[in-house]
Design a protein around this motif. Structure first.
Motif, PDB file in Angstrom:
ATOM      1  N   VAL A  75      17.933  -2.156  20.755  1.00 27.05           N
ATOM      2  CA  VAL A  75      17.967  -2.116  19.296  1.00 27.05           C
ATOM      3  C   VAL A  75      19.102  -1.200  18.855  1.00 27.05           C
ATOM      4  O   VAL A  75      19.000   0.028  18.951  1.00 27.05           O
ATOM      5  CB  VAL A  75      16.623  -1.623  18.718  1.00 27.05           C
ATOM      6  CG1 VAL A  75      16.696  -1.593  17.187  1.00 27.05           C
ATOM      7  CG2 VAL A  75      15.480  -2.502  19.186  1.00 27.05           C
ATOM      8  N   LEU A  76      20.181  -1.807  18.396  1.00 31.94           N
ATOM      9  CA  LEU A  76      21.357  -1.036  18.002  1.00 31.94           C
ATOM     10  C   LEU A  76      21.414  -0.786  16.500  1.00 31.94           C
ATOM     11  O   LEU A  76      22.062   0.156  16.044  1.00 31.94           O
ATOM     12  CB  LEU A  76      22.623  -1.762  18.452  1.00 31.94           C
ATOM     13  CG  LEU A  76      22.751  -2.042  19.955  1.00 31.94           C
ATOM     14  CD1 LEU A  76      24.043  -2.789  20.241  1.00 31.94           C
ATOM     15  CD2 LEU A  76      22.682  -0.744  20.743  1.00 31.94           C
ATOM     16  N   TYR A  77      20.762  -1.653  15.728  1.00 27.24           N
ATOM     17  CA  TYR A  77      20.798  -1.531  14.273  1.00 27.24           C
ATOM     18  C   TYR A  77      19.388  -1.680  13.703  1.00 27.24           C
ATOM     19  O   TYR A  77      18.502  -2.269  14.337  1.00 27.24           O
ATOM     20  CB  TYR A  77      21.715  -2.601  13.661  1.00 27.24           C
ATOM     21  CG  TYR A  77      23.152  -2.463  14.082  1.00 27.24           C
ATOM     22  CD1 TYR A  77      24.023  -1.641  13.384  1.00 27.24           C
ATOM     23  CD2 TYR A  77      23.641  -3.151  15.194  1.00 27.24           C
ATOM     24  CE1 TYR A  77      25.347  -1.500  13.778  1.00 27.24           C
ATOM     25  CE2 TYR A  77      24.958  -3.016  15.607  1.00 27.24           C
ATOM     26  CZ  TYR A  77      25.809  -2.192  14.884  1.00 27.24           C
ATOM     27  OH  TYR A  77      27.112  -2.050  15.286  1.00 27.24           O
ATOM     28  N   LYS A  78      19.199  -1.154  12.514  1.00 19.86           N
ATOM     29  CA  LYS A  78      17.917  -1.258  11.826  1.00 19.86           C
ATOM     30  C   LYS A  78      18.177  -1.357  10.325  1.00 19.86           C
ATOM     31  O   LYS A  78      19.278  -1.056   9.836  1.00 19.86           O
ATOM     32  CB  LYS A  78      17.052  -0.042  12.130  1.00 19.86           C
ATOM     33  CG  LYS A  78      17.641   1.268  11.620  1.00 19.86           C
ATOM     34  CD  LYS A  78      16.725   2.456  11.927  1.00 19.86           C
ATOM     35  CE  LYS A  78      17.330   3.760  11.394  1.00 19.86           C
ATOM     36  NZ  LYS A  78      16.453   4.929  11.663  1.00 19.86           N
ATOM     37  N   LEU A  79      17.169  -1.762   9.588  1.00 20.01           N
ATOM     38  CA  LEU A  79      17.272  -1.814   8.139  1.00 20.01           C
ATOM     39  C   LEU A  79      17.168  -0.401   7.576  1.00 20.01           C
ATOM     40  O   LEU A  79      16.418   0.426   8.093  1.00 20.01           O
ATOM     41  CB  LEU A  79      16.149  -2.685   7.568  1.00 20.01           C
ATOM     42  CG  LEU A  79      16.099  -4.119   8.082  1.00 20.01           C
ATOM     43  CD1 LEU A  79      14.867  -4.835   7.529  1.00 20.01           C
ATOM     44  CD2 LEU A  79      17.362  -4.881   7.707  1.00 20.01           C
ATOM     45  N   THR A  80      17.919  -0.106   6.535  1.00 17.70           N
ATOM     46  CA  THR A  80      17.883   1.224   5.944  1.00 17.70           C
ATOM     47  C   THR A  80      16.559   1.442   5.207  1.00 17.70           C
ATOM     48  O   THR A  80      15.883   0.479   4.823  1.00 17.70           O
ATOM     49  CB  THR A  80      19.034   1.417   4.947  1.00 17.70           C
ATOM     50  OG1 THR A  80      18.835   0.518   3.840  1.00 17.70           O
ATOM     51  CG2 THR A  80      20.380   1.146   5.601  1.00 17.70           C
ATOM     52  N   PRO A  81      16.167   2.692   4.991  1.00 16.03           N
ATOM     53  CA  PRO A  81      14.932   2.977   4.243  1.00 16.03           C
ATOM     54  C   PRO A  81      14.914   2.337   2.858  1.00 16.03           C
ATOM     55  O   PRO A  81      13.878   1.831   2.418  1.00 16.03           O
ATOM     56  CB  PRO A  81      14.920   4.505   4.155  1.00 16.03           C
ATOM     57  CG  PRO A  81      15.656   4.946   5.388  1.00 16.03           C
ATOM     58  CD  PRO A  81      16.757   3.936   5.558  1.00 16.03           C
ATOM     59  N   VAL A  82      16.047   2.352   2.164  1.00 16.28           N
ATOM     60  CA  VAL A  82      16.105   1.726   0.844  1.00 16.28           C
ATOM     61  C   VAL A  82      15.821   0.233   0.956  1.00 16.28           C
ATOM     62  O   VAL A  82      15.085  -0.351   0.145  1.00 16.28           O
ATOM     63  CB  VAL A  82      17.481   1.962   0.183  1.00 16.28           C
ATOM     64  CG1 VAL A  82      17.657   1.072  -1.042  1.00 16.28           C
ATOM     65  CG2 VAL A  82      17.631   3.425  -0.218  1.00 16.28           C
ATOM     66  N   THR A  83      16.384  -0.401   1.961  1.00 17.00           N
ATOM     67  CA  THR A  83      16.148  -1.829   2.177  1.00 17.00           C
ATOM     68  C   THR A  83      14.674  -2.103   2.453  1.00 17.00           C
ATOM     69  O   THR A  83      14.122  -3.106   1.981  1.00 17.00           O
ATOM     70  CB  THR A  83      17.008  -2.336   3.350  1.00 17.00           C
ATOM     71  OG1 THR A  83      18.388  -2.110   3.042  1.00 17.00           O
ATOM     72  CG2 THR A  83      16.788  -3.824   3.597  1.00 17.00           C
ATOM     73  N   GLU A  84      14.020  -1.216   3.179  1.00 16.67           N
ATOM     74  CA  GLU A  84      12.593  -1.380   3.465  1.00 16.67           C
ATOM     75  C   GLU A  84      11.771  -1.283   2.175  1.00 16.67           C
ATOM     76  O   GLU A  84      10.764  -1.987   2.025  1.00 16.67           O
ATOM     77  CB  GLU A  84      12.121  -0.319   4.461  1.00 16.67           C
ATOM     78  CG  GLU A  84      12.732  -0.442   5.846  1.00 16.67           C
ATOM     79  CD  GLU A  84      12.152  -1.589   6.663  1.00 16.67           C
ATOM     80  OE1 GLU A  84      11.291  -2.332   6.136  1.00 16.67           O
ATOM     81  OE2 GLU A  84      12.563  -1.754   7.820  1.00 16.67           O
ATOM     82  N   PHE A  85      12.190  -0.440   1.242  1.00 18.48           N
ATOM     83  CA  PHE A  85      11.498  -0.363  -0.040  1.00 18.48           C
ATOM     84  C   PHE A  85      11.679  -1.660  -0.829  1.00 18.48           C
ATOM     85  O   PHE A  85      10.743  -2.132  -1.481  1.00 18.48           O
ATOM     86  CB  PHE A  85      12.011   0.826  -0.860  1.00 18.48           C
ATOM     87  CG  PHE A  85      11.271   2.104  -0.603  1.00 18.48           C
ATOM     88  CD1 PHE A  85       9.994   2.294  -1.115  1.00 18.48           C
ATOM     89  CD2 PHE A  85      11.840   3.125   0.145  1.00 18.48           C
ATOM     90  CE1 PHE A  85       9.298   3.477  -0.888  1.00 18.48           C
ATOM     91  CE2 PHE A  85      11.152   4.306   0.389  1.00 18.48           C
ATOM     92  CZ  PHE A  85       9.877   4.489  -0.133  1.00 18.48           C
TER      93      PHE A  85
END
Length: 211
Positions: free
Chosen positions: A111-121
């Motif tokens: 896992v090299l990338y993830k969704l940002t916290p703002v995107t999760e909101f």
């Protein structure tokens, strides 16, 4: 239960987030905590659904009162989401924690990338809108709490119950966490496989389930 609102303003873009009352550690909650979160969630659904819908429609120049079709609402909100959603690199600590899985199952688990916290909101609000639209359109659903066992993917999650797929014989009952459905589609951002039609297709799949 009082809801904390956090506002962001990035490059002229403003958005207000409703922060859950406590960390979303569903598998650790007791029955009382699950009920408290559920009550907060159901109270927030129409508020957050209206907020993100109006935000997206206004961005595209639509008067919310003139957009009544659920498919159109989903399409425009998802298109708005794809414009403002972001990904970021995972930290060295996160990659190290994931290393045993990579060693066991191969590089595809890296896992090299993830969704940002703002995107999760954003995803949470869109999930609430997704659920609200299905709830209103079908008229046969109810909100509930995912039950045992603890291994159940929606354990302690607020879920929509009452789906019946009549194209099966016998008809098949089902339930789902709408935020999970949105999150699964958003993961396509990590490998650039996401499209503007993804969420509409999922919405249409679940809307055919009825009593």
């Amino acid at each position: 239960m009082e809801t904390k609102i956090v506002k962001i303003n990035e490059n002229g873009f403003e958005y207000e987030f409703a922060v859950p009352p406590f960390p979303l550690e569903y598998e650790k909650w007791n029955k009382k905590q699950a009920q408290e979160y559920f009550d907060w969630f159901v109270e927030q659904v129409p508020i957050r659904a209206e907020y993100i819908l109006n935000k997206a429609l206004a961005y595209w120049g639509y008067d919310p009162k003139t957009v009544t079709d659920p498919e159109t609402k989903i399409l425009l909100v998802w298109r708005w989401f794809l414009k403002f959603a972001r990904v970021e690199e995972t930290s060295a600590e996160e990659r190290e924690a994931n290393r045993p899985l990579v060693e066991r199952f191969g590089k595809s688990w890296e896992v090299l990338y993830k969704l940002t916290p703002v995107t999760e909101f954003f995803i949470r609000d869109i999930g609430m809108l997704f659920g609200q639209l299905l709830y209103d359109e079908l008229g046969t659903l109810e909100w509930g709490i995912g039950g045992k066992p603890k291994s159940y993917v929606f354990y302690n999650h607020p879920i929509l119950k009452g789906f019946i797929f009549t194209n099966f014989n016998p008809p098949a009952k089902d339930e789902v966490d709408p935020i999970h459905l949105v999150d699964v589609q958003a993961v396509g951002l990590l490998d650039n496989s996401v499209t503007e039609q993804d969420l509409v297709k999922i919405y249409n799949f679940w809307r055919v389930a009825h009593l």
